[in-house]
Design an enzyme around this catalytic site. Structure first.
Site: not given
Ligand code: BEZ
Length: 216
Positions: A52, A129
């Site tokens: 991330c 995601r």
């Protein structure tokens, strides 16, 4: 055993679900956010995690390219605003990269559920995601979902955004691997008259009536 929880999955062509949420830039009412602009709304599984951090840094580093495409960024994870603030300032301190776009603190998971970002067979506690490409009419135009363990590709996100905008502008379609400068696909004819005109058109690169390319 796989879960069969009913989850809402927005689809291409839907109006982007509206929401009001706290972000690192203050409260955002999505229907009022970035009027007349494109929006890239993306989720990440968790703050202070390695993949991330690379992805969010990618959005931040390439922010000017999104600006040039009249596009605002808005991130999201199921973390608190305090976690977001701590992570943003930690990444800035360690790497010099500043996440200067709003990041939604979706602790009650309202936004992630409305956008199908919570996919329980992948994770019950973290958003996948996701990337939603939303046009200035707030219509969803393209959706990407990636799993927790594979980071996205920033070149592809920008390419897809340029392809959508160019397709709209020139009323054409984009072939495999299209990138700016490449020829585009002329939409196929819908009548015999259009087909005959297409076959006689010397300005386009014609394979047959249903496949023709042109420069823009
Ligand atoms: C990561 O960003 O590195 C990550 C986050 C959640 C699960 C797995 C990896």
């Amino acid at each position: 055993m796989e879960q069969e929880t009913m989850i809402s999955m927005p689809r291409i062509g839907d109006v982007a679900p509206d929401f009001k949420a706290m972000t690192t830039k203050g409260m955002v009412q999505f229907s009022e956010f970035a009027k007349d602009k494109w929006i890239v709304l993306f989720s990440h599984p968790a703050d202070f995690t390695p993949v991330c951090t690379t992805e969010m840094s990618g959005f931040a580093v390439r922010r000017k390219e999104f600006d040039a495409l009249n596009t605002e960024l808005i991130g999201l994870s199921i973390d608190s605003i305090h976690a977001h603030l701590g992570w943003v300032s930690n990444v800035k301190e360690k790497t010099g990269v500043y996440f200067d776009f709003p990041i939604i603190a979706d602790l009650d998971m309202k936004v992630s559920k409305a956008y199908g970002m919570l996919q329980p067979n992948e994770s019950e506690t973290a958003a996948v995601r996701a990337v939603f490409f939303i046009d200035p009419a707030k219509k969803i135009r393209l959706i990407m979902y990636y799993p927790l363990n594979v980071g996205r590709n920033m070149d592809e996100i920008l390419r897809a955004l340029k392809a959508l905008q160019t397709a709209d502008k020139f009323k054409v379609a984009m072939p495999l691997d299209w990138k700016p400068g490449d020829k585009v696909i002329v939409p196929p004819p819908k009548t015999l008259e259009e087909m005959e005109a297409r076959m006689a058109d010397k300005s386009i690169e014609l394979v047959d009536f249903y496949l023709a390319r042109k420069s823009i």
